[in-house]
Write a protein that holds these residues in place. Structure first.
Motif, PDB file in Angstrom:
ATOM      1  N   VAL A 178      36.446-110.512  27.019  1.00 52.37           N
ATOM      2  CA  VAL A 178      37.643-109.678  26.878  1.00 52.37           C
ATOM      3  C   VAL A 178      37.762-109.167  25.440  1.00 52.37           C
ATOM      4  O   VAL A 178      37.797-109.948  24.490  1.00 52.37           O
ATOM      5  CB  VAL A 178      38.905-110.470  27.273  1.00 52.37           C
ATOM      6  N   HIS A 179      37.801-107.854  25.294  1.00 50.60           N
ATOM      7  CA  HIS A 179      37.958-107.220  23.985  1.00 50.60           C
ATOM      8  C   HIS A 179      39.421-106.806  23.808  1.00 50.60           C
ATOM      9  O   HIS A 179      40.057-106.348  24.762  1.00 50.60           O
ATOM     10  CB  HIS A 179      37.055-105.988  23.879  1.00 50.60           C
ATOM     11  N   PRO A 180      39.959-106.952  22.622  1.00 46.78           N
ATOM     12  CA  PRO A 180      41.375-106.626  22.408  1.00 46.78           C
ATOM     13  C   PRO A 180      41.652-105.133  22.543  1.00 46.78           C
ATOM     14  O   PRO A 180      40.789-104.294  22.226  1.00 46.78           O
ATOM     15  CB  PRO A 180      41.637-107.099  20.966  1.00 46.78           C
ATOM     16  N   HIS A 181      42.846-104.818  23.013  1.00 52.44           N
ATOM     17  CA  HIS A 181      43.274-103.434  23.207  1.00 52.44           C
ATOM     18  C   HIS A 181      44.549-103.170  22.408  1.00 52.44           C
ATOM     19  O   HIS A 181      45.449-103.990  22.413  1.00 52.44           O
ATOM     20  CB  HIS A 181      43.541-103.172  24.694  1.00 52.44           C
ATOM     21  N   PRO A 182      44.643-102.054  21.731  1.00 56.87           N
ATOM     22  CA  PRO A 182      43.619-101.014  21.596  1.00 56.87           C
ATOM     23  C   PRO A 182      42.759-101.251  20.350  1.00 56.87           C
ATOM     24  O   PRO A 182      43.290-101.475  19.258  1.00 56.87           O
ATOM     25  CB  PRO A 182      44.450 -99.739  21.447  1.00 56.87           C
ATOM     26  N   THR A 183      41.471-101.207  20.490  1.00 57.22           N
ATOM     27  CA  THR A 183      40.551-101.312  19.358  1.00 57.22           C
ATOM     28  C   THR A 183      39.360-100.395  19.593  1.00 57.22           C
ATOM     29  O   THR A 183      39.057-100.025  20.727  1.00 57.22           O
ATOM     30  CB  THR A 183      40.007-102.748  19.185  1.00 57.22           C
ATOM     31  N   MET A 184      38.669-100.061  18.502  1.00 54.72           N
ATOM     32  CA  MET A 184      37.432 -99.299  18.609  1.00 54.72           C
ATOM     33  C   MET A 184      36.368-100.150  19.306  1.00 54.72           C
ATOM     34  O   MET A 184      35.504 -99.634  20.006  1.00 54.72           O
ATOM     35  CB  MET A 184      36.934 -98.887  17.221  1.00 54.72           C
ATOM     36  N   SER A 185      36.448-101.474  19.128  1.00 53.21           N
ATOM     37  CA  SER A 185      35.415-102.361  19.667  1.00 53.21           C
ATOM     38  C   SER A 185      35.388-102.395  21.189  1.00 53.21           C
ATOM     39  O   SER A 185      34.385-102.810  21.785  1.00 53.21           O
ATOM     40  CB  SER A 185      35.602-103.789  19.129  1.00 53.21           C
ATOM     41  N   GLU A 186      36.467-101.956  21.835  1.00 55.45           N
ATOM     42  CA  GLU A 186      36.452-101.875  23.304  1.00 55.45           C
ATOM     43  C   GLU A 186      35.321-100.985  23.807  1.00 55.45           C
ATOM     44  O   GLU A 186      34.820-101.169  24.916  1.00 55.45           O
ATOM     45  CB  GLU A 186      37.770-101.288  23.806  1.00 55.45           C
ATOM     46  N   ALA A 187      34.906-100.047  22.959  1.00 57.68           N
ATOM     47  CA  ALA A 187      33.843 -99.120  23.351  1.00 57.68           C
ATOM     48  C   ALA A 187      32.532 -99.847  23.628  1.00 57.68           C
ATOM     49  O   ALA A 187      31.718 -99.387  24.433  1.00 57.68           O
ATOM     50  CB  ALA A 187      33.648 -98.061  22.267  1.00 57.68           C
ATOM     51  N   VAL A 188      32.326-100.982  22.958  1.00 58.59           N
ATOM     52  CA  VAL A 188      31.111-101.769  23.197  1.00 58.59           C
ATOM     53  C   VAL A 188      31.133-102.336  24.617  1.00 58.59           C
ATOM     54  O   VAL A 188      30.158-102.238  25.369  1.00 58.59           O
ATOM     55  CB  VAL A 188      30.968-102.901  22.159  1.00 58.59           C
ATOM     56  N   MET A 189      32.261-102.933  24.986  1.00 53.71           N
ATOM     57  CA  MET A 189      32.420-103.482  26.332  1.00 53.71           C
ATOM     58  C   MET A 189      32.319-102.378  27.382  1.00 53.71           C
ATOM     59  O   MET A 189      31.655-102.535  28.423  1.00 53.71           O
ATOM     60  CB  MET A 189      33.770-104.181  26.442  1.00 53.71           C
ATOM     61  N   GLU A 190      32.955-101.253  27.121  1.00 58.20           N
ATOM     62  CA  GLU A 190      32.956-100.146  28.072  1.00 58.20           C
ATOM     63  C   GLU A 190      31.557 -99.548  28.233  1.00 58.20           C
ATOM     64  O   GLU A 190      31.141 -99.177  29.331  1.00 58.20           O
ATOM     65  CB  GLU A 190      33.939 -99.064  27.616  1.00 58.20           C
ATOM     66  N   ALA A 191      30.810 -99.466  27.123  1.00 55.24           N
ATOM     67  CA  ALA A 191      29.445 -98.942  27.202  1.00 55.24           C
ATOM     68  C   ALA A 191      28.559 -99.872  28.028  1.00 55.24           C
ATOM     69  O   ALA A 191      27.734 -99.424  28.835  1.00 55.24           O
ATOM     70  CB  ALA A 191      28.875 -98.759  25.796  1.00 55.24           C
ATOM     71  N   ALA A 192      28.741-101.187  27.842  1.00 57.51           N
ATOM     72  CA  ALA A 192      27.996-102.162  28.639  1.00 57.51           C
ATOM     73  C   ALA A 192      28.354-102.022  30.122  1.00 57.51           C
ATOM     74  O   ALA A 192      27.480-102.056  30.999  1.00 57.51           O
ATOM     75  CB  ALA A 192      28.286-103.577  28.153  1.00 57.51           C
ATOM     76  N   ALA A 193      29.645-101.831  30.383  1.00 52.23           N
ATOM     77  CA  ALA A 193      30.085-101.640  31.772  1.00 52.23           C
ATOM     78  C   ALA A 193      29.500-100.358  32.353  1.00 52.23           C
ATOM     79  O   ALA A 193      29.121-100.309  33.540  1.00 52.23           O
ATOM     80  CB  ALA A 193      31.604-101.611  31.829  1.00 52.23           C
ATOM     81  N   ALA A 194      29.395 -99.329  31.531  1.00 51.93           N
ATOM     82  CA  ALA A 194      28.812 -98.062  31.997  1.00 51.93           C
ATOM     83  C   ALA A 194      27.347 -98.240  32.396  1.00 51.93           C
ATOM     84  O   ALA A 194      26.880 -97.630  33.355  1.00 51.93           O
ATOM     85  CB  ALA A 194      28.936 -97.005  30.907  1.00 51.93           C
ATOM     86  N   ALA A 195      26.649 -99.103  31.671  1.00 49.76           N
ATOM     87  CA  ALA A 195      25.239 -99.360  31.995  1.00 49.76           C
ATOM     88  C   ALA A 195      25.083 -99.998  33.375  1.00 49.76           C
ATOM     89  O   ALA A 195      24.062 -99.815  34.048  1.00 49.76           O
ATOM     90  CB  ALA A 195      24.614-100.266  30.935  1.00 49.76           C
ATOM     91  N   TYR A 196      26.132-100.727  33.797  1.00 43.80           N
ATOM     92  CA  TYR A 196      26.100-101.408  35.101  1.00 43.80           C
ATOM     93  C   TYR A 196      27.020-100.737  36.121  1.00 43.80           C
ATOM     94  O   TYR A 196      27.374-101.342  37.124  1.00 43.80           O
ATOM     95  CB  TYR A 196      26.463-102.890  34.913  1.00 43.80           C
ATOM     96  N   GLU A 197      27.418 -99.497  35.806  1.00 40.85           N
ATOM     97  CA  GLU A 197      28.252 -98.696  36.699  1.00 40.85           C
ATOM     98  C   GLU A 197      29.570 -99.377  37.042  1.00 40.85           C
ATOM     99  O   GLU A 197      30.047 -99.320  38.172  1.00 40.85           O
ATOM    100  CB  GLU A 197      27.469 -98.333  37.976  1.00 40.85           C
ATOM    101  N   GLU A 198      30.147-100.048  36.012  1.00 40.21           N
ATOM    102  CA  GLU A 198      31.426-100.730  36.205  1.00 40.21           C
ATOM    103  C   GLU A 198      32.482-100.226  35.220  1.00 40.21           C
ATOM    104  O   GLU A 198      33.554-100.837  35.078  1.00 40.21           O
ATOM    105  CB  GLU A 198      31.253-102.251  36.010  1.00 40.21           C
TER     106      GLU A 198
END
Length: 468
Positions: free
Chosen positions: A444-464
């Motif tokens: 879990v990445h804190p919201h709102p932060t720039m670092s959420e983009a790392v989690m979201e990019a990883a999720a994008a790689a797995y279509e999530e």
């Protein structure tokens, strides 16, 4: 005078040398460091630190120019070029004094002068007065660093054709500048001078600026730089510079054979780093160099072919980066102390460029991963979809992550955007711990932060991915 003896003498006090010395002192070694200039080497005095101070000044000025975007009215803001340079030099001075304090705290002796290996277990230190003194040591680390590389077609004269040191302390801000080379140094100075009003042209021999980065990042930065008004000439080389007149006439030839001439006040040569291996005792003790005679050959623990002599930092293979030199220094000293340290993983070393937006990366690029034979998953998340980035007015750029399809191994990450040089450490730590894509998605990445983009990019790689 009786010859003074040490457990370890380090020649050079840059981020490799001074860190190695402090770690050795922590391990109860009697340590001395040889330095002919300011403690901290190029990084603290003429590289990493003072350039970041200049870049911050430019960023503040850019904020002021766009203050109305944040609902603030500011009138008549002007650049005080001399004030920016003074702040930069003061910042560097404070950091150098900090090294002096750390040396006193750790009981490390500073031997002022030019150091060279004078024989087995011997170091000769020659002072400014020309007098020399010899010291003995069980172990000697060469950490002599590098200097600006010079091309035959662009001979540095220190006035019209300059390198990074002069670019930090110019008497006057140039109206027009040509930057030759678009690595970290070239791109950082291009951003700085463009932001404060200098007309900047970048000439790059390779197809993309910041050529070591992932191609998508390179193209994104080029697009942003052109929007800022920086002229970019890729697939081009400077064939000559005429400095006879008041201005410089820079002749540029592109790969397709077309030639052009650019007039400017000053040319910044930013074409890489050359190693400092002259007059440091390489020949005296017969240190083995690589085939090109540019770097010292070492093993995984920085031992040379000569017993008791080690080499770290810019003068050995690997990227010429401050944090790499520091890590090598610690590994080297801990091996000397018999601690059996783990060898450095050169595929997990972050690289950062501190222009604006910033660029940061670690591991394989998409192209390199494919060439290495991996079947990959790629995820990308743009900062335009980030709430924190939008609130901060910094929604340019993206985070791109690369995973191995078969095992989920995190192969690389490439970022361009605000504060990404801080964010890349998460990836370095995660890769060190052999973290998979799924584990990042579920962290879990804190919201709102720039670092959420790392989690979201990883999720994008797995279509999530949720926010795309």
């Amino acid at each position: 005078m009786a010859e003074k003896s040490y457990d370890l003498i380090v020649i050079g006090s840059g981020p490799g040398g001074y860190v190695a010395a402090i770690r050795a002192a922590q391990l109860d070694m009697k340590v001395a460091v040889v330095e002919k200039a300011e403690l901290g080497g190029v990084c603290l005095n003429w590289g990493c630190i003072p350039t970041k101070a200049l870049l911050k000044s430019a960023q503040v000025f850019e904020y002021i120019k766009h203050a109305s975007d944040y609902g603030i009215s500011v009138k008549d803001a002007e650049v005080d070029f001399g004030g920016m340079v003074k702040r930069s030099r003061n910042t560097a001075g404070k950091m150098s004094k900090g090294i002096q304090f750390l040396f006193r705290k750790n009981k490390i002796d500073t031997l002022v002068g030019h150091g060279k290996i004078a024989g087995k277990g011997k170091v000769e230190v020659k002072g400014e007065d020309g007098k020399s003194q010899t010291y003995s040591a069980k172990h000697i680390i060469l950490a002599t660093g590098g200097h600006a590389r010079e091309l035959p077609s662009i001979p540095i004269d220190g006035e019209k054709i300059i390198e990074y040191r002069k670019a930090m302390v110019m008497d006057e801000q140039p109206k027009k500048m040509v930057v030759v080379g678009s690595g970290a140094i070239g791109c950082e100075f291009a951003y700085f001078y463009n932001t404060i009003g200098t007309e900047v042209t970048i000439v790059e021999y390779l197809p993309n600026i910041i050529p070591l980065e992932d191609e998508e990042v390179s193209k994104q930065l080029e697009k942003i730089y052109k929007k800022k008004g920086i002229k970019i000439m890729t697939n081009s080389e400077v064939t000559s510079v005429d400095t006879k007149g008041k201005s410089c006439k820079v002749k540029v030839k592109s790969k397709d054979g077309k030639e052009s001439t650019i007039e400017c006040d000053v040319v910044l040569s930013a074409v890489g780093v050359a190693t400092n291996l002259k007059n440091v005792g390489v020949e005296t003790v017969g240190l083995k160099l690589n085939d090109r005679k540019t770097h010292v050959e070492v093993d995984d623990f920085y031992r040379t072919n000569v017993e008791g002599v080690y080499a770290i930092g810019d003068i050995v293979k690997g990227p010429a980066l401050a944090h790499v030199a520091s890590a090598e220094g610690i590994t080297c000293v801990e091996a000397i102390a018999g601690m059996n340290p783990e060898p450095l993983d050169y595929n997990n070393l972050p690289g950062c460029t501190y222009c604006w937006p910033e660029v940061a990366s670690v591991g394989y690029t998409e192209k390199a991963a494919k060439e290495a034979g991996y079947d990959i998953r790629v995820g990308k998340f743009p900062f335009s979809a980030s709430g924190k980035a939008s609130a901060a007015g910094a929604n340019e750029g993206f985070v791109k992550v690369i995973f191995d399809k078969k095992y989920g191994e995190w192969l690389g990450a490439h970022m361009i955007g605000a504060n990404v040089t801080e964010m890349i450490a998460e990836v370095v730590a995660a890769r060190k711990l052999e973290t998979t894509g799924h584990e990042i998605i579920k962290s879990v990445h804190p919201h709102p932060t720039m670092s959420e983009a790392v989690m979201e990019a990883a999720a994008a790689a797995y279509e999530e991915v949720i926010h795309l």
